[in-house]
Design a protein around this motif. Structure first.
Motif, mmCIF file in Angstrom:
data_model
loop_
_atom_site.group_PDB
_atom_site.id
_atom_site.type_symbol
_atom_site.label_atom_id
_atom_site.label_comp_id
_atom_site.label_asym_id
_atom_site.label_seq_id
_atom_site.Cartn_x
_atom_site.Cartn_y
_atom_site.Cartn_z
ATOM 1 N N GLY A 1 0.792 -1.231 0.000
ATOM 2 C CA GLY A 1 0.000 0.000 0.000
ATOM 3 C C GLY A 1 0.817 1.271 0.000
ATOM 4 N N ALA A 2 2.084 1.183 -0.390
ATOM 5 C CA ALA A 2 2.925 2.382 -0.473
ATOM 6 C C ALA A 2 2.701 3.070 -1.828
ATOM 7 C CB ALA A 2 4.393 2.011 -0.310
ATOM 8 N N SER A 3 2.984 4.351 -1.887
ATOM 9 C CA SER A 3 2.772 5.105 -3.138
ATOM 10 C C SER A 3 3.896 4.810 -4.122
ATOM 11 C CB SER A 3 2.725 6.604 -2.839
ATOM 12 O OG SER A 3 3.954 7.032 -2.270
ATOM 13 N N HIS A 4 3.555 4.863 -5.408
ATOM 14 C CA HIS A 4 4.538 4.665 -6.465
ATOM 15 C C HIS A 4 4.241 5.683 -7.569
ATOM 16 C CE1 HIS A 4 6.833 2.891 -9.743
ATOM 17 N NE2 HIS A 4 7.465 2.149 -8.843
ATOM 18 N N ASP A 5 4.949 6.774 -7.550
ATOM 19 C CA ASP A 5 4.678 7.888 -8.466
ATOM 20 C C ASP A 5 5.616 7.912 -9.669
ATOM 21 O OD1 ASP A 5 2.732 8.709 -6.699
ATOM 22 O OD2 ASP A 5 4.138 9.924 -5.529
ATOM 23 N N LYS A 6 6.464 6.899 -9.771
ATOM 24 C CA LYS A 6 7.452 6.936 -10.854
ATOM 25 C C LYS A 6 6.794 6.764 -12.218
ATOM 26 C CE LYS A 6 11.924 4.939 -12.143
ATOM 27 N NZ LYS A 6 12.944 3.936 -11.782
ATOM 28 N N TYR A 7 5.780 5.844 -12.294
ATOM 29 C CA TYR A 7 5.111 5.593 -13.565
ATOM 30 C C TYR A 7 3.609 5.826 -13.404
ATOM 31 C CZ TYR A 7 9.486 3.006 -14.121
ATOM 32 O OH TYR A 7 10.803 2.651 -14.138
ATOM 33 N N ALA A 8 2.992 6.208 -14.508
ATOM 34 C CA ALA A 8 1.533 6.370 -14.540
ATOM 35 C C ALA A 8 0.920 5.106 -15.115
ATOM 36 C CB ALA A 8 1.161 7.585 -15.392
ATOM 37 N N PHE A 9 0.036 4.490 -14.344
ATOM 38 C CA PHE A 9 -0.587 3.230 -14.771
ATOM 39 C C PHE A 9 -1.998 3.536 -15.266
ATOM 40 C CE2 PHE A 9 2.464 2.302 -11.406
ATOM 41 C CZ PHE A 9 3.265 1.364 -12.022
ATOM 42 N N THR A 10 -2.143 3.616 -16.588
ATOM 43 C CA THR A 10 -3.432 3.980 -17.193
ATOM 44 C C THR A 10 -4.025 2.857 -18.037
ATOM 45 O OG1 THR A 10 -2.235 5.002 -19.044
ATOM 46 C CG2 THR A 10 -2.864 6.441 -17.199
ATOM 47 N N CYS A 11 -3.239 1.841 -18.370
ATOM 48 C CA CYS A 11 -3.764 0.716 -19.156
ATOM 49 C C CYS A 11 -4.693 -0.133 -18.281
ATOM 50 C CB CYS A 11 -2.631 -0.149 -19.693
ATOM 51 S SG CYS A 11 -1.639 0.670 -20.949
ATOM 52 N N PRO A 12 -5.931 -0.384 -18.750
ATOM 53 C CA PRO A 12 -6.894 -1.152 -17.925
ATOM 54 C C PRO A 12 -6.358 -2.515 -17.515
ATOM 55 C CG PRO A 12 -7.974 -0.170 -19.835
ATOM 56 C CD PRO A 12 -6.503 0.037 -20.038
ATOM 57 N N GLU A 13 -5.669 -3.214 -18.425
ATOM 58 C CA GLU A 13 -5.174 -4.559 -18.111
ATOM 59 C C GLU A 13 -4.151 -4.515 -16.974
ATOM 60 O OE1 GLU A 13 -6.465 -4.278 -22.342
ATOM 61 O OE2 GLU A 13 -5.093 -3.154 -21.054
ATOM 62 N N GLU A 14 -3.263 -3.530 -17.021
ATOM 63 C CA GLU A 14 -2.251 -3.403 -15.971
ATOM 64 C C GLU A 14 -2.880 -2.960 -14.658
ATOM 65 O OE1 GLU A 14 1.367 -2.197 -19.030
ATOM 66 O OE2 GLU A 14 0.646 -0.742 -17.573
ATOM 67 N N GLU A 15 -3.902 -2.124 -14.732
ATOM 68 C CA GLU A 15 -4.588 -1.677 -13.517
ATOM 69 C C GLU A 15 -5.277 -2.849 -12.811
ATOM 70 O OE1 GLU A 15 -7.142 1.385 -14.982
ATOM 71 O OE2 GLU A 15 -5.723 2.977 -14.460
ATOM 72 N N ILE A 16 -5.825 -3.775 -13.584
ATOM 73 C CA ILE A 16 -6.463 -4.958 -12.994
ATOM 74 C C ILE A 16 -5.442 -5.789 -12.219
ATOM 75 C CG2 ILE A 16 -7.582 -7.169 -13.526
ATOM 76 C CD1 ILE A 16 -8.933 -5.761 -15.903
ATOM 77 N N VAL A 17 -4.284 -6.003 -12.841
ATOM 78 C CA VAL A 17 -3.232 -6.778 -12.179
ATOM 79 C C VAL A 17 -2.795 -6.097 -10.885
ATOM 80 C CG1 VAL A 17 -0.904 -7.710 -12.388
ATOM 81 C CG2 VAL A 17 -2.422 -7.730 -14.365
ATOM 82 N N LEU A 18 -2.580 -4.802 -10.921
ATOM 83 C CA LEU A 18 -2.122 -4.071 -9.736
ATOM 84 C C LEU A 18 -3.199 -4.039 -8.656
ATOM 85 C CD1 LEU A 18 -0.292 -1.120 -11.536
ATOM 86 C CD2 LEU A 18 0.755 -3.045 -10.325
ATOM 87 N N THR A 19 -4.471 -4.026 -9.052
ATOM 88 C CA THR A 19 -5.565 -4.067 -8.073
ATOM 89 C C THR A 19 -5.566 -5.399 -7.329
ATOM 90 O OG1 THR A 19 -6.911 -2.583 -9.431
ATOM 91 C CG2 THR A 19 -8.065 -3.892 -7.763
#
Length: 572
Positions: free
Chosen positions: A298-316
């Motif tokens: 649950g730490a912040s990660h501001d280095k990259y912007a995650f906007t691809c839906p497929e990648e957002e699902i994995v990170l969720t």
């Protein structure tokens, strides 16, 4: 009431004879026979095994298990408490630990790492084949029944019904798909195949997770480390392996979704790792690992912007799993440090009070150790008020509890097995139990006897008036019957190891037997045979062991091989 003495007893009977369960090899045995004997010994139950000490309460029951396993039809069975099984477990632990971490990398990063670790992987493969074969011969323990299974047929069917299919997938699936491993130009249609393969193989490996953690717990016990260390290592392993798997999935899933061409808003493009063939494996893994760790905890990660839906699902998915397991881990750590687990906490408090008591009395170290071992045996590392629990039970349930607690004694004492159940229940309701530590004197020769004794578990030495040890009594044996005409004991009885003894008034016991004339007659005959046996042993000892039977047992009558010189004559 049995008495305890501070006198020290030193066992004079040969411990080697007590523990000799395999027939001795002849002096002229071949090297092959000696080698097979070594293997057979390694397969036999090891009394020093951590599991043996937890499972068996005394040496006599261990010896009985060794005798059972020494039978001819068990010669190919590896006992679950043997030294060889310990080796198998350690090798299993190392090989499965390697696979837990290597399989996700193999499939996630398309086997690019194989060139570096190829030799290690080949060695692990060979070890896994050997372990796979050994599982067909290793006995197992039924914890609920507290039973050790060493029958070959049962072992075979048990393995086929439990882990066999999963072990086949785990051990041999890697060879089946090896045709794709070293292909340098993996086609897009194989990405989904590789993902499916990784899921199947990892599932097969994780079916052994409980067994794997059991092996880790055994290793912790062998190293004499606490349960706290095991709990910490358990959580460390789960966190590290899940983070590692998610790291590999974070790289693999975009390849499945996008193939060879990544969208511009993908984190892989932004990180500059989308040209996989040109980026070192370490850089690929490090970038994915940092992202996974941040989302896992649950730490912040501001280095990259995650906007691809497929990648957002994995990170969720990573975030949800990480938060849930973190909550579970915190709860388990609170339990581990004593906020839950009242029984063990009270046991530790009780031991703390005992330590304070021993310090205030300035007891010697030897006596301290004896007291600690006594309470460990008596309470089994859990504190409870047995009298208070039994007081709440009905009379029928109390009798059932007495009979269940004495079931091993009833099974081994032929005299008790012949009694009707109602008489047996009344008999045990009138009995008391006492635990004796090694060297405690239970009865002493020359003193009047009021009770008769039954050995539930343990070993008791029989010593005559000349202070010579003549034999050992074990589980199921009774004593206190051999007396002089004026009712005084002929022999002294001393606990050789921690022994649990049931005892009852001799007068009351004879009243119980009086209602069953046939059983009483059987008892009288048994006492007569015991007297004859002890008289025979004492006669042999008086002669210095020079009778024929003693000579045969010691091997004095067997001809030993003589080394003869050979003279060669040469013609000039």
């Amino acid at each position: 009431m049995p008495r305890k003495s501070k006198e020290v007893h030193e066992c004079t009977l040969s411990s080697k004879l007590m523990n000799k369960t395999l027939y001795p090899l002849p002096p002229n045995a071949s090297n092959t026979a000696r080698f097979l004997r070594v293997i057979r010994t390694l397969c036999s139950m090891d009394p020093k095994n951590v599991k043996s000490k937890d499972f068996f309460r005394n040496k006599s029951t261990m010896f009985g298990e060794q005798k059972r396993h020494a039978k001819k039809h068990y010669r190919f069975v590896i006992h679950p408490f043997s030294k060889l099984n310990n080796v198998i477990k350690v090798v299993f632990f190392i090989s499965w630990l390697w696979r837990f971490y290597s399989v996700p990398v193999m499939y996630g990063f398309f086997f690019r790492w194989m060139h570096t670790f190829l030799v290690i992987d080949i060695i692990i493969n060979i070890l896994q084949y050997l372990i796979f074969i050994s599982f067909f011969f290793v006995g197992y323990v039924v914890s609920k029944k507290k039973e050790i299974i060493i029958e070959p047929r049962k072992i075979l069917f048990h393995y086929l019904k439990t882990y066999f299919i999963f072990d086949v997938i785990a051990v041999f699936y890697d060879d089946i798909v090896s045709v794709y491993k070293h292909s340098e130009n993996l086609l897009g249609e194989y990405y989904m195949y590789n993902y499916f393969a990784s899921v199947v193989v990892m599932f097969a490996y994780f079916t052994r997770f409980k067994y794997f953690m059991g092996v880790l717990e055994d290793i912790i016990k062998m190293l004499h480390l606490s349960k706290t260390v095991f709990s910490l290592l358990f959580h460390l392993f789960v966190v590290s392996i899940t983070i590692h798997i998610f790291t590999c999935e974070l790289f693999l899933l975009p390849k499945i979704f996008y193939g060879e061409t990544f969208p511009n808003d993908s984190w892989m493009v932004e990180a500059g790792v989308d040209r996989i063939s040109e980026v070192p494996f370490v850089n690929l893994y490090t970038e994915a690992l940092m992202i996974t760790v941040c989302f896992y905890f649950g730490a912040s990660h501001d280095k990259y912007a995650f906007t691809c839906p497929e990648e957002e699902i994995v990170l969720t998915v990573i975030s949800i799993f990480g938060r849930l397991y973190t909550l579970y881990m915190i709860a388990d750590l609170l339990k581990m440090f004593g906020l839950v687990g009242i029984s063990e906490s009270k046991y530790e408090q009780y031991l703390g009070q005992l330590e304070e008591y021993m310090s205030s009395k300035n007891l010697p170290d030897e006596l301290r150790i004896r007291l600690l071992k006594y309470y460990e045996y008596k309470l089994q590392k859990h504190y409870f008020n047995e009298n208070q629990i039994l007081a709440t039970l009905s009379e029928h349930l109390r009798i059932e509890m007495f009979l269940f607690g004495a079931r091993k004694l009833i099974e081994k004492a032929q005299l008790l097995k012949t009694l009707p159940r109602t008489t047996l229940a009344s008999l045990f309701a009138s009995m008391s139990t006492e635990t004796f530590m090694p060297t405690d004197i239970i009865t002493k020769a020359g003193q009047p006897v009021e009770d008769v004794y039954f050995i539930s578990s343990g070993t008791v030495a029989v010593v005559n008036a000349a202070n010579t040890e003549i034999t050992h009594l074990e589980d199921g044996d009774e004593f206190g019957f051999l007396v002089t005409e004026d009712g005084k004991l002929i022999y002294t009885h001393i606990a050789v190891e921690t022994s649990e003894i049931y005892y009852i008034s001799k007068k009351l016991f004879l009243e119980f037997l009086g209602a069953h004339p046939e059983i009483f007659k059987y008892f009288e005959n048994k006492v007569k045979k015991r007297i004859e046996k002890f008289d025979s042993i004492e006669t042999t000892l008086l002669l210095g062991g020079n009778d024929i039977l003693s000579s045969l047992r010691s091997g004095k009558l067997l001809e030993r091989q003589a080394v003869r010189s050979v003279n060669f004559e040469f013609e000039n």
